[in-house]
Design a protein around this motif. Structure first.
Motif, PDB file in Angstrom:
ATOM      1  N   VAL A   1       0.837  -1.204   0.000  1.00  0.00           N
ATOM      2  CA  VAL A   1       0.000   0.000   0.000  1.00  0.00           C
ATOM      3  C   VAL A   1       0.868   1.249   0.000  1.00  0.00           C
TER       4      VAL A   1
ATOM      5  N   LEU B   1      -3.894  -4.693  -5.164  1.00  0.00           N
ATOM      6  CA  LEU B   1      -3.997  -4.556  -3.712  1.00  0.00           C
ATOM      7  C   LEU B   1      -5.119  -5.426  -3.149  1.00  0.00           C
TER       8      LEU B   1
ATOM      9  N   VAL C   1      -7.060  -1.596   2.762  1.00  0.00           N
ATOM     10  CA  VAL C   1      -6.360  -0.453   3.352  1.00  0.00           C
ATOM     11  C   VAL C   1      -6.763  -0.250   4.803  1.00  0.00           C
TER      12      VAL C   1
END
Length: 547
Positions: free
Chosen positions: A47, A66, A299
């Motif tokens: 990230v 991701l 995230v």
């Protein structure tokens, strides 16, 4: 005894060679990944590579990468593949060799009660014996159903009885035995079928995981463009609000100068309030879309990254020529490439294997067993008349006889077990037949669903292409209409109602065009998803995820 010696040597050589031949090509160390071995979850990967100026700058390909690396739901599905790997390893259990060793010592003492004990003829006499035994054996079953047994035992016995001319004496035995099924469970297929089924089940699991990754990528693509659309909608509402405020300020000055009736000011003022409400709603729609994308790409797993603002760099406008697809070719590709088709086919093949295996269980159980044995004995030899030691001996003497093969034993047994009804085996066969029929229908449903998905995705893309062109035309006309109404209003030919209405229509045209652009981008991804090729544009390899 030459033939026996040759046979003995050959069987000993086989016991040394066969274990290597029976080893599993799937080993524990090869199947165990570092991620599974670790007892902790790693933080979100890569990230930080996309953080620029305090923002998370992401292309669509970056968001997909991701998500595949960090999304917890994808990793949960991956564990199904990992579990199936070890189920396959467990299917090798019947062929695992077994080495067993036993050692025991026993001492017994008996009160004398007969001269045959050789300890005298008094009540106080006692017969004492000491027995020491060592045993070692090796057992192995092979894919042909053949079971071999190689065993060695050595027993040292000592006693105070005067009737033993060897005391202590050592008795050693080597036994080689094989058992071969001749009907049920005979041959390579019957014994390796569980392995074949487990290996195909692993292929099914991997195909299922690939299908889930295909779905996950479409979800990421959809959420990415949803954020882009929400950002564009918020920008449109902000511009529309700015136009309404400009009109309100113009009307306010006109009212102050007496050029506008007092009641007409409320129209532009209420329009400002309405558009401010729409802007606020658009802002929170944007926040929700961003939170959904943050969750999907993982995230939020790191609190230090959760607050980063998303900066999605992809533009909604299609680049290059509008894509045309051939429905026939798309359908053909989908039926050959979709992992669900492969998984359904593997399930049917496994059913066929299970049916063959169930038929095998209905056969009579006929097996052939053969053995060869060599014996040896040694010990201190005594003269029973004088009690004098004639010659010393022990384990060495026993081994000399043992491997001289002078005292052999051999034989064979043919065993037949014939169930009269065998309802359990028949039930298993019936279950296997039902499972095949179930999977045939499942395969048919899977194909029907894929065909429908392909048709829907092609229609969606065609619709998106047509509405994209119409949206551009609508926007151009809305811009011209606003410019015309604005000019008429400045000349006093129209009231502000028409200007505000044109502003609203322009904003709606911008939103409609943005929607058509997003629809086109998602429709392209939906076609790739329907054909099972959604992984290709993002250079994703399933092996990279499951290793």
């Amino acid at each position: 005894m030459g033939p026996f010696r040759i046979a003995m040597s050959g069987l000993l050589l086989l016991t040394a060679i066969f274990p290597a031949a029976a080893q599993s090509p799937e080993s524990y160390s090869a199947l165990l990944t570092q991620q599974v071995k670790s007892g902790k979850l790693s933080p979100p990967a890569h990230v930080q590579d996309y953080v620029i100026d305090g923002k998370l700058h992401l292309r669509l390909q970056d968001a997909v990468r991701l998500a595949l690396e960090n999304n917890s739901n994808i990793r949960i599905e991956e564990t199904q593949v990992e579990a199936q790997k070890f189920s396959l390893l467990g299917a090798y259990k019947p062929f695992d060799p077994l080495i067993q060793g036993i050692g025991n010592v026993n001492r017994y003492s008996y009160s004398g009660y007969t001269q045959l004990q050789g300890v005298g003829d008094t009540n106080n006499a006692a017969l004492n014996t000491l027995s020491q035994t060592v045993q070692a054996s090796y057992t192995q079953t092979f894919t042909t159903g053949t079971n071999i047994f190689a065993g060695f035992s050595s027993n040292r016995n000592s006693t105070n009885s005067a009737f033993y001319f060897l005391n202590p004496y050592v008795n050693s035995t080597v036994t080689l035995q094989f058992t071969q099924p001749l009907l049920r469970n005979a041959g390579h297929f019957a014994n390796t079928a569980p392995l074949v089924i487990a290996r195909r089940a692993l292929q099914q699991s991997r195909a299922g995981f690939e299908a889930q990754v295909n779905d996950a990528i479409l979800q990421v693509v959809t959420e990415y463009w949803t954020v882009v659309q929400a950002r564009g909608s918020f920008d449109v509402e902000q511009r529309s609000l700015a136009l309404a405020e400009s009109s309100y300020q113009h009307d306010k000055r006109a009212l102050e100068l007496g050029a506008l009736p007092p009641l007409d000011i409320y129209r532009s003022e209420s329009e400002v309030a309405a558009r401010r409400l729409q802007a606020i709603q658009s802002e929170y729609v944007l926040k929700q879309a961003q939170e959904a994308l943050r969750f999907t790409i993982g995230v939020d797993q790191d609190p230090t990254l959760a607050a980063l603002e998303l900066d999605l760099v992809e533009k909604p406008e299609p680049e290059g020529e509008i894509e045309n697809v051939d429905p026939v070719e798309v359908l053909k590709k989908a039926l050959s490439a979709r992992p669900e088709i492969s998984a359904a086919n593997d399930a049917i093949v496994n059913d066929e294997t299970g049916i063959r295996l169930a038929h095998n269980a209905l056969k009579p159980d006929l097996s052939l067993t053969g053995f060869y044995q060599s014996n040896g004995i040694g010990g201190n030899q005594y003269n029973l008349n004088t009690g004098q030691l004639i010659s010393p001996g022990g384990l060495g003497t026993s081994f000399s006889q043992l491997f001289g093969f002078g005292f052999p034993g051999y034989g064979g047994t043919l065993t037949l077990n014939l169930p009269i009804r065998n309802r359990a085996a028949k039930a298993n066969l019936g279950t296997a037949l039902v499972a095949r029929r179930h999977d045939l229908y499942t395969s048919q449903v899977t194909r029907e669903e894929i065909v429908q998905q392909v048709k829907d995705s092609v229609h969606l893309l065609e619709e998106a292409k047509l509405t994209l062109a119409a949206g551009k035309t609508s926007l151009e006309l809305a811009q011209k209409s606003l410019a015309a109404d604005q000019r008429k209003y400045e000349l006093g030919a129209e009231t502000n109602f028409f200007v505000l209405d044109s502003q609203t229509k322009l904003a709606q045209s911008e939103l409609d065009l943005l929607q058509t652009q997003i629809n086109y981008q998602i429709a392209r991804a939906t076609v790739d998803h329907a054909t099972g090729s959604l992984l290709e544009p993002y250079h994703v390899q399933i092996a990279e995820l499951s290793n």
